[in-house]
Design a protein around this motif. Structure first.
Motif, PDB file in Angstrom:
ATOM      1  N   ASP A 102      28.283  57.371  43.535  1.00 42.16           N
ATOM      2  CA  ASP A 102      28.565  58.366  42.499  1.00 42.16           C
ATOM      3  C   ASP A 102      28.054  59.746  42.904  1.00 42.16           C
ATOM      4  O   ASP A 102      28.736  60.760  42.699  1.00 42.16           O
ATOM      5  N   PHE A 103      26.856  59.782  43.454  1.00 49.10           N
ATOM      6  CA  PHE A 103      26.235  61.045  43.825  1.00 49.10           C
ATOM      7  C   PHE A 103      27.058  61.774  44.890  1.00 49.10           C
ATOM      8  O   PHE A 103      27.060  63.002  44.958  1.00 49.10           O
ATOM      9  N   ASN A 104      27.762  61.009  45.720  1.00 48.01           N
ATOM     10  CA  ASN A 104      28.544  61.593  46.808  1.00 48.01           C
ATOM     11  C   ASN A 104      30.044  61.591  46.535  1.00 48.01           C
ATOM     12  O   ASN A 104      30.849  61.826  47.446  1.00 48.01           O
ATOM     13  N   GLY A 105      30.427  61.349  45.285  1.00 49.34           N
ATOM     14  CA  GLY A 105      31.834  61.435  44.907  1.00 49.34           C
ATOM     15  C   GLY A 105      32.710  60.339  45.479  1.00 49.34           C
ATOM     16  O   GLY A 105      33.906  60.544  45.700  1.00 49.34           O
ATOM     17  N   VAL A 106      32.125  59.167  45.721  1.00 50.38           N
ATOM     18  CA  VAL A 106      32.875  58.023  46.264  1.00 50.38           C
ATOM     19  C   VAL A 106      33.057  56.982  45.169  1.00 50.38           C
ATOM     20  O   VAL A 106      32.097  56.613  44.488  1.00 50.38           O
ATOM     21  N   SER A 107      34.284  56.502  44.987  1.00 47.48           N
ATOM     22  CA  SER A 107      34.569  55.489  43.963  1.00 47.48           C
ATOM     23  C   SER A 107      34.490  54.092  44.566  1.00 47.48           C
ATOM     24  O   SER A 107      35.059  53.842  45.631  1.00 47.48           O
ATOM     25  N   ILE A 108      33.774  53.196  43.899  1.00 46.29           N
ATOM     26  CA  ILE A 108      33.761  51.785  44.287  1.00 46.29           C
ATOM     27  C   ILE A 108      34.641  51.026  43.311  1.00 46.29           C
ATOM     28  O   ILE A 108      34.352  50.948  42.114  1.00 46.29           O
ATOM     29  N   ILE A 109      35.734  50.479  43.823  1.00 48.17           N
ATOM     30  CA  ILE A 109      36.676  49.732  42.996  1.00 48.17           C
ATOM     31  C   ILE A 109      36.362  48.245  43.138  1.00 48.17           C
ATOM     32  O   ILE A 109      36.464  47.675  44.227  1.00 48.17           O
ATOM     33  N   ARG A 110      35.987  47.624  42.037  1.00 47.87           N
ATOM     34  CA  ARG A 110      35.588  46.217  42.060  1.00 47.87           C
ATOM     35  C   ARG A 110      36.787  45.332  41.721  1.00 47.87           C
ATOM     36  O   ARG A 110      37.424  45.516  40.682  1.00 47.87           O
ATOM     37  N   GLN A 111      37.068  44.369  42.599  1.00 46.16           N
ATOM     38  CA  GLN A 111      38.185  43.453  42.413  1.00 46.16           C
ATOM     39  C   GLN A 111      37.669  42.021  42.532  1.00 46.16           C
ATOM     40  O   GLN A 111      37.778  41.391  43.584  1.00 46.16           O
ATOM     41  N   PHE A 112      37.085  41.534  41.438  1.00 48.35           N
ATOM     42  CA  PHE A 112      36.446  40.225  41.444  1.00 48.35           C
ATOM     43  C   PHE A 112      37.227  39.176  40.650  1.00 48.35           C
ATOM     44  O   PHE A 112      36.763  38.053  40.470  1.00 48.35           O
ATOM     45  N   GLU A 113      38.426  39.551  40.168  1.00 45.76           N
ATOM     46  CA  GLU A 113      39.207  38.613  39.372  1.00 45.76           C
ATOM     47  C   GLU A 113      39.606  37.413  40.233  1.00 45.76           C
ATOM     48  O   GLU A 113      39.985  37.540  41.385  1.00 45.76           O
ATOM     49  N   GLY A 114      39.517  36.235  39.641  1.00 46.35           N
ATOM     50  CA  GLY A 114      39.913  35.028  40.363  1.00 46.35           C
ATOM     51  C   GLY A 114      38.836  34.478  41.276  1.00 46.35           C
ATOM     52  O   GLY A 114      39.062  33.489  41.988  1.00 46.35           O
ATOM     53  N   ALA A 115      37.661  35.103  41.290  1.00 46.19           N
ATOM     54  CA  ALA A 115      36.565  34.600  42.122  1.00 46.19           C
ATOM     55  C   ALA A 115      36.033  33.295  41.548  1.00 46.19           C
ATOM     56  O   ALA A 115      36.017  33.106  40.325  1.00 46.19           O
ATOM     57  N   THR A 149      40.579  61.932  48.344  1.00 41.08           N
ATOM     58  CA  THR A 149      39.661  61.200  47.479  1.00 41.08           C
ATOM     59  C   THR A 149      39.173  59.968  48.230  1.00 41.08           C
ATOM     60  O   THR A 149      39.959  59.245  48.841  1.00 41.08           O
ATOM     61  N   HIS A 150      37.875  59.721  48.174  1.00 43.38           N
ATOM     62  CA  HIS A 150      37.307  58.602  48.917  1.00 43.38           C
ATOM     63  C   HIS A 150      37.043  57.407  48.001  1.00 43.38           C
ATOM     64  O   HIS A 150      36.430  57.560  46.937  1.00 43.38           O
ATOM     65  N   THR A 151      37.510  56.261  48.438  1.00 46.67           N
ATOM     66  CA  THR A 151      37.353  55.042  47.653  1.00 46.67           C
ATOM     67  C   THR A 151      36.907  53.896  48.555  1.00 46.67           C
ATOM     68  O   THR A 151      37.198  53.859  49.751  1.00 46.67           O
ATOM     69  N   ILE A 152      36.210  52.944  47.930  1.00 46.05           N
ATOM     70  CA  ILE A 152      35.822  51.699  48.589  1.00 46.05           C
ATOM     71  C   ILE A 152      36.313  50.558  47.711  1.00 46.05           C
ATOM     72  O   ILE A 152      35.979  50.500  46.523  1.00 46.05           O
TER      73      ILE A 152
END
Length: 234
Positions: A102-115, A149-152
């Protein structure tokens, strides 16, 4: 025996040099954070105070991580395998890296459905391995000076008897030469900002769990780490 001693001393020298550079950088960041906090308190500027505290929190977190890595390398302990509630575990791992992202403007997209609900693993070791990769992904995004835009994407994939963790970023990426060295002890692509412990230890942790780790990366187009673990460790 003499050759072995020389090799050990050489490795020790490289390790001390690498750690010294990292500690120096962390101390500089601590000094900067303290200066911002003290200045903000005098001026009564809340925004600057929050910025200084954020720098201090991030730096302390990096120091904790460095100490864990050094302890792991200096004295391996037996794994403590237990049932992990996978969804909560993954959320906790993502939460740990969220502040820096967040501090560095990077989005973490969580995809845990079906785990799956549970897997067997050592929670402390596996958490450290995943955070090492997430931390690298955030740094790769920070190093990318483009305007995109940076995303993970942090994803869990259920595969029969296996579970896969996929961490994909759209950061600076790596060339082939760098990619071939990233799991080597003391190698760091971050110059004096890294110890060269992180991914070496991550690979060892995954191997201890009977799993594998693979990386795909293209310079300028990002990186994808895939960790495959058995749901049941023999």
């Amino acid at each position: 025996e003499k050759t072995m001693l020389q090799d050990n001393l050489s490795s020790l020298g490289v390790m001390i040099g690498s750690i010294s550079h990292s500690v120096k950088g962390l101390l500089t960041k601590l000094d900067g954070g303290i200066y911002l906090v003290e200045s903000a308190l005098k001026k009564k500027e809340l925004n600057q105070l929050e910025e200084g505290l954020e720098i201090l929190k991030q730096t302390i977190a990096r120091i904790k991580k460095m100490i864990f890595d050094i302890l792991y390398y200096s004295k391996e302990r037996q794994m403590k395998i237990q049932n992990l509630a996978l969804m909560q575990f993954a959320e906790d791992v993502a939460d740990t890296s969220q502040t820096k992202a967040d501090f560095n403007g990077v989005s973490i997209i969580r995809q845990f459905e079906g785990a799956p609900a549970q897997i067997k693993a050592d929670p402390d070791f596996l958490r450290s391995a995943l955070i090492n990769i997430l931390d690298n992904a955030i740094d790769a995004c920070i190093m990318d000076k483009g305007e995109k835009t940076h995303t993970i994407n942090f994803k869990i994939i259920d595969h029969s008897e296996e579970i896969r963790f996929e961490i994909r970023d759209n950061g600076v990426g790596m060339d082939q030469k760098t990619k071939e060295k990233i799991f080597n002890l003391f190698f760091s692509s971050k110059q004096n900002k890294g110890t060269g412990f992180g991914l070496f230890i991550t690979q060892n942790i995954i191997k201890q769990h009977g799993g594998t780790i693979h990386v795909k990366s293209t310079r300028g187009r990002g990186t994808c780490f895939t960790i495959t673990l058995p749901k049941q460790i023999a």
